[in-house]
Scaffold this motif. Structure first.
Motif, PDB file in Angstrom:
ATOM      1  N   VAL A  45      34.890  40.788  37.990  1.00  0.00           N
ATOM      2  CA  VAL A  45      33.864  40.599  39.021  1.00  0.00           C
ATOM      3  C   VAL A  45      34.457  40.793  40.404  1.00  0.00           C
ATOM      4  O   VAL A  45      33.892  41.508  41.249  1.00  0.00           O
ATOM      5  N   ASP A  46      35.599  40.170  40.677  1.00  0.00           N
ATOM      6  CA  ASP A  46      36.217  40.309  41.989  1.00  0.00           C
ATOM      7  C   ASP A  46      36.608  41.758  42.263  1.00  0.00           C
ATOM      8  O   ASP A  46      36.481  42.242  43.398  1.00  0.00           O
ATOM      9  N   PHE A  47      37.070  42.457  41.233  1.00  0.00           N
ATOM     10  CA  PHE A  47      37.493  43.843  41.428  1.00  0.00           C
ATOM     11  C   PHE A  47      36.313  44.731  41.820  1.00  0.00           C
ATOM     12  O   PHE A  47      36.366  45.460  42.822  1.00  0.00           O
ATOM     13  N   VAL A  48      35.233  44.697  41.046  1.00  0.00           N
ATOM     14  CA  VAL A  48      34.104  45.561  41.354  1.00  0.00           C
ATOM     15  C   VAL A  48      33.397  45.101  42.625  1.00  0.00           C
ATOM     16  O   VAL A  48      32.845  45.912  43.379  1.00  0.00           O
ATOM     17  N   GLN A  49      33.447  43.811  42.920  1.00  0.00           N
ATOM     18  CA  GLN A  49      32.884  43.286  44.164  1.00  0.00           C
ATOM     19  C   GLN A  49      33.532  43.941  45.372  1.00  0.00           C
ATOM     20  O   GLN A  49      32.871  44.205  46.377  1.00  0.00           O
ATOM     21  N   LEU A  69      27.544  41.264  43.868  1.00  0.00           N
ATOM     22  CA  LEU A  69      27.467  40.894  42.462  1.00  0.00           C
ATOM     23  C   LEU A  69      27.931  39.465  42.241  1.00  0.00           C
ATOM     24  O   LEU A  69      27.412  38.761  41.370  1.00  0.00           O
ATOM     25  N   ARG A  70      28.886  39.022  43.022  1.00  0.00           N
ATOM     26  CA  ARG A  70      29.399  37.663  42.875  1.00  0.00           C
ATOM     27  C   ARG A  70      28.317  36.637  43.204  1.00  0.00           C
ATOM     28  O   ARG A  70      28.354  35.498  42.728  1.00  0.00           O
ATOM     29  N   GLY A  71      27.339  37.030  43.988  1.00  0.00           N
ATOM     30  CA  GLY A  71      26.291  36.109  44.410  1.00  0.00           C
ATOM     31  C   GLY A  71      25.178  35.918  43.399  1.00  0.00           C
ATOM     32  O   GLY A  71      24.271  35.121  43.648  1.00  0.00           O
ATOM     33  N   VAL A  72      25.203  36.664  42.276  1.00  0.00           N
ATOM     34  CA  VAL A  72      24.175  36.475  41.262  1.00  0.00           C
ATOM     35  C   VAL A  72      24.762  35.754  40.059  1.00  0.00           C
ATOM     36  O   VAL A  72      25.935  35.920  39.728  1.00  0.00           O
TER      37      VAL A  72
END
Length: 292
Positions: free
Chosen positions: A18-22, A29-32
């Motif tokens: 998640v952190d990488f693609v964010q 994306l991290r916010g969903v």
């Protein structure tokens, strides 16, 4: 009604997925919550669109749904940025199929539920995402290729050709980065900004490739182009739009006498232009519900 979507897809796993693609994408994306989904772009350092995707956050992975032929290029781009990140990227295009159901009347789908849901359909598990492709939210269904016949049989309405879906999209004023040929443009120029028909931006999510340009545009509001509509018969796809010999935009896909286009903001409804030499008129782009 449902329509098969020419697609490609990536699956990201690993502790840092998640952190990488964010750190690569324009939306948050991290916010969903998982399961959840957002539309997003991957930009170059000049803020221009390289890829458009719908990103699905799930408990064990991140799934990126792309148009056909896009997965290989995005894989190469993402792998350039892996340094110490614990992330694996898998191209799952050959393993999956996607259809768009025009309404939310899908067996097992909760129309009052979250934007991304997993449920049983046709004897297997499908991933659904609420997506507005026609002016009214429907559901994108993603499932294993070996379940394709069973999923199709479980859908209550009949198959509708992609050309019909495309015509509905153009009438609704919803851009498609790949089909309209908008790769290489700024998101704000083609209806992808916050408040646009297909928002892909978060201006509060932190750094990503191209973020400096996006922040500058937010602060100054000085994009010279916006998403517009052209009216005319037999307009060529992806052609230059000219007025009095000067290039003033770029046409997208054409359907039923209409085209979406990236147009100079000074153009007004009723202005006469040429699209690849074919006469056209600038039309009013009616607002549509935002993509969800």
């Amino acid at each position: 009604m449902w329509t098969p979507l020419p697609s490609s897809a990536l699956r990201l796993t690993g502790a840092d997925r998640v952190d990488f693609v964010q750190g690569q994408m324009t939306n948050d994306l991290r916010g969903v919550r998982a399961p959840g989904t957002v539309a997003c772009c991957f930009l170059n350092v000049r803020g221009q669109i390289e890829f458009f995707a719908r990103a699905y956050r799930r408990e064990g992975d991140v799934y990126l749904h792309l148009d056909a032929g896009q997965a290989e290029g995005l894989t190469a781009r993402l792998r350039r940025y892996i340094i110490f990140d614990q992330v694996e990227i898998q191209d799952v295009t050959d393993e999956l199929r996607t259809v768009h159901v025009w309404a939310q009347a899908v067996p097992g789908w909760n129309s009052e539920g979250p934007d991304a849901q997993s449920f049983e359909l046709g004897g297997g598990t499908v991933l659904g995402g609420r997506v507005n492709r026609t002016g009214t939210p429907g559901v994108d269904l993603h499932f294993l290729a070996r379940h394709e016949d069973a999923v199709r049989a479980a859908l209550e309405a009949g198959e509708t050709p992609l050309a019909v879906l495309e015509a509905a999209r153009v009438r609704a004023g919803i851009p498609d980065v790949v089909r309209d040929g908008f790769i290489g443009t700024l998101p704000q120029e083609v209806g992808l900004d916050v408040g646009g028909p297909l928002p892909v931006m978060s201006y509060r999510k932190g750094c990503y490739v191209g973020q400096e340009i996006m922040a500058r545009l937010e602060a100054r509001g000085n994009a010279r182009y916006h998403l517009g509509r052209l009216e005319g018969q037999h307009l060529p796809d992806h052609a230059e739009v000219a007025r009095e010999g000067k290039v003033v935009g770029q046409a997208g896909a054409h359907a039923d006498g209409l085209s979406l286009a990236r147009l100079r903001k000074e153009l007004a409804p009723g202005d006469r232009v040429e699209v690849g030499g074919v006469p056209a008129t600038v039309g009013a782009l009616s607002p549509v519900p935002a993509d969800v």
